[in-house]
Write a protein that holds these residues in place. Structure first.
Motif, PDB file in Angstrom:
ATOM      1  N   THR A 255     -94.188-106.298 122.528  1.00 43.05           N
ATOM      2  CA  THR A 255     -92.957-105.609 122.130  1.00 43.05           C
ATOM      3  C   THR A 255     -92.600-105.908 120.682  1.00 43.05           C
ATOM      4  N   ALA A 256     -92.736-107.190 120.300  1.00 42.45           N
ATOM      5  CA  ALA A 256     -92.420-107.574 118.923  1.00 42.45           C
ATOM      6  C   ALA A 256     -93.337-106.866 117.934  1.00 42.45           C
TER       7      ALA A 256
ATOM      8  N   THR B 206     -89.192-114.015 127.373  1.00 40.94           N
ATOM      9  CA  THR B 206     -89.693-112.813 126.692  1.00 40.94           C
ATOM     10  C   THR B 206     -89.097-112.725 125.291  1.00 40.94           C
TER      11      THR B 206
ATOM     12  N   GLY C   8     -93.510-110.114 125.363  1.00 37.04           N
ATOM     13  CA  GLY C   8     -92.869-110.517 124.122  1.00 37.04           C
ATOM     14  C   GLY C   8     -93.642-110.146 122.873  1.00 37.04           C
TER      15      GLY C   8
ATOM     16  N   GLY D  22    -100.152-109.057 118.002  1.00 36.01           N
ATOM     17  CA  GLY D  22     -99.475-109.131 119.295  1.00 36.01           C
ATOM     18  C   GLY D  22    -100.432-108.912 120.451  1.00 36.01           C
TER      19      GLY D  22
ATOM     20  N   THR E 245     -93.424-114.435 117.597  1.00 41.28           N
ATOM     21  CA  THR E 245     -94.292-113.464 116.926  1.00 41.28           C
ATOM     22  C   THR E 245     -93.683-112.994 115.614  1.00 41.28           C
TER      23      THR E 245
ATOM     24  N   VAL F 176     -85.620-108.078 115.849  1.00 39.50           N
ATOM     25  CA  VAL F 176     -86.327-108.771 116.930  1.00 39.50           C
ATOM     26  C   VAL F 176     -85.652-110.107 117.232  1.00 39.50           C
TER      27      VAL F 176
ATOM     28  N   ASN G 220     -83.724-111.559 120.720  1.00 35.76           N
ATOM     29  CA  ASN G 220     -83.968-112.867 121.327  1.00 35.76           C
ATOM     30  C   ASN G 220     -82.657-113.595 121.604  1.00 35.76           C
TER      31      ASN G 220
ATOM     32  N   TRP H 100     -90.750-115.306 122.964  1.00 40.29           N
ATOM     33  CA  TRP H 100     -92.067-114.929 122.450  1.00 40.29           C
ATOM     34  C   TRP H 100     -91.971-113.798 121.423  1.00 40.29           C
ATOM     35  N   MET H 101     -90.980-112.927 121.579  1.00 37.30           N
ATOM     36  CA  MET H 101     -90.728-111.940 120.534  1.00 37.30           C
ATOM     37  C   MET H 101     -90.346-112.648 119.233  1.00 37.30           C
TER      38      MET H 101
END
Length: 407
Positions: free
Chosen positions: A166-167, A31, A163, A264, A38, A179, A183, A34-35
């Motif tokens: 949220t990002a 997660t 991810g 996103g 992005t 962000v 991570n 992926w944040m």
């Protein structure tokens, strides 16, 4: 089959303590990853006035080490303790994410900083990915390997939903640097889960480990015709079709002119389709057939082509969701056919070859897709990629129907 029985069968591997610890740690870490992806892609486009080539260069920088060194990573996975190797790799990845986050928060980050960090992460991934894939067979009994692999794909796609969404919310408020720091913290969950795994409960192959080197692994695969077709098809489809890190940001910014939240949403929509497909695959208990691999590849190619033709944001979101489902179904079918058909003594190197073809081709594919998108736009890049994938799958169908001597 009742709903309760269905859920129990789908989550069979989660009843194994070691796999449960592994999966929970991975969910948190992926997660965060992926944040990071992005936020990084959005930052690169903002710094370079929406340059597809710059975005492709950053993606290529991260995956070039995978292309060059994954086979050696697979060799290490067959030689060394996979659990300890994963602890070391995830610790280094966390430190790299922390360094980049601090650079962004300082306000002095340059494009070359991002590229250098991407290369370093790629070096770690060249070892971590084949090790992680082959480690799954140590966490559960052999009959649960397809279920555990599919559940791994499921949590990966849950992370792909959480991810980017949220990002997208955090970028506008807390900023890109925050962000990236989140991570970095997420890797603590992975390392903690790996450290709590009980080594005595792992299913390690006794006696036969790591015969020969990389060349021996390549010779083994070359002598297995049932492994060659899924690997070759994975190479073709991944090279041309799995370049969404380049196409989706461009689709959001240059075609639909949306903000980070909508970008996103596109990524998350694709991940929802992938998640549903991964959950369906958890019911598999045996090795998939060749036709299953070919059928899912054909579906992915057709849906990718349609995604490029989608006229509105809503239809693009729907098409990308279906494309994500087909992509996951193909990747899991190819993965299971290769992994369940390989000797445990060679599994690290075989999965390294699979990783090399699935992700190591990304540097070339990202640069080609970036070049194509600069000339035909994001829509054209998606449609042309889908058409090429469709041609590759049709060629594979023709080859399987040819007489044995002509193959």
């Amino acid at each position: 089959m009742s709903g309760r029985t269905l859920l129990r069968d789908m989550a069979a591997s989660l009843r194994v303590r070691n796999f449960r610890l592994f999966a929970l740690g991975q969910l948190a870490s992926v997660t965060g990853t992926w944040m990071m992806i992005t936020a990084q892609d959005w930052l690169v486009l903002r710094m370079t006035d929406d340059s597809a080539v710059a975005l492709g260069a950053v993606t290529a920088a991260q995956f070039t080490p995978v292309l060059l060194l994954t086979l050696m990573g697979g060799r290490l996975a067959d030689m060394l303790n996979r659990r300890q190797l994963l602890i070391a790799a995830n610790s280094v990845s966390g430190l790299l994410a922390l360094a980049l986050g601090v650079a962004v928060l300082s306000g002095r980050v340059k494009l070359w900083h991002i590229i250098v960090c991407a290369v370093a992460i790629g070096l770690v991934n060249a070892v971590e990915i084949p090790t992680r894939m082959s480690f799954i067979s140590e966490l559960v009994d052999p009959e649960l390997v397809p279920n555990a692999s599919a559940l791994s794909a499921a949590y990966f796609n849950i992370a792909r939903v959480l991810g980017p969404a949220t990002a997208g919310l955090l970028i506008g408020g807390a900023g890109v640097g925050a962000v990236m720091l989140l991570n970095a913290m997420s890797y603590l969950a992975t390392v903690t889960g790996l450290r709590r795994i009980r080594p005595g409960e792992l299913h390690r192959a006794s006696g036969r480990r790591a015969r020969g080197g990389v060349a021996e692994g390549l010779r083994y695969v070359a002598g297995r015709r049932d492994l060659l077709l899924p690997l070759a098809l994975t190479a073709a489809v991944a090279l041309v079709g799995f370049n969404f890190q380049v196409t989706l940001p461009l689709l959001a910014r240059t075609v639909f002119h949306t903000n980070a939240g909508s970008f996103g949403l596109l990524t998350a929509g694709m991940a929802v389709g992938s998640l549903l497909a991964a959950l369906a695959v958890t019911l598999r208990r045996g090795r998939p057939g060749e036709r299953t691999v070919l059928g899912t590849a054909t579906a992915f190619a057709a849906l990718l082509t349609l995604s490029g033709l989608a006229p509105t944001f809503g239809t693009a979101l729907l098409c990308l969701g279906l494309t994500g489902g087909a992509m996951m179904a193909f990747a899991q079918s190819a993965n299971h056919r290769v992994q369940l058909g390989s000797d445990p003594a060679y599994r690290g190197r075989v999965m390294a070859i699979y990783t090399l073809l699935l992700q190591g081709t990304t540097p070339i594919g990202a640069l080609l897709t970036g070049w194509l998108a600069d000339r035909t736009g994001a829509r054209g890049a998606l449609s042309v990629s889908g058409a090429v994938c469709l041609a590759a799958t049709l060629a594979a169908w023709v080859r399987t129907r040819a007489p044995a001597g002509r193959r």
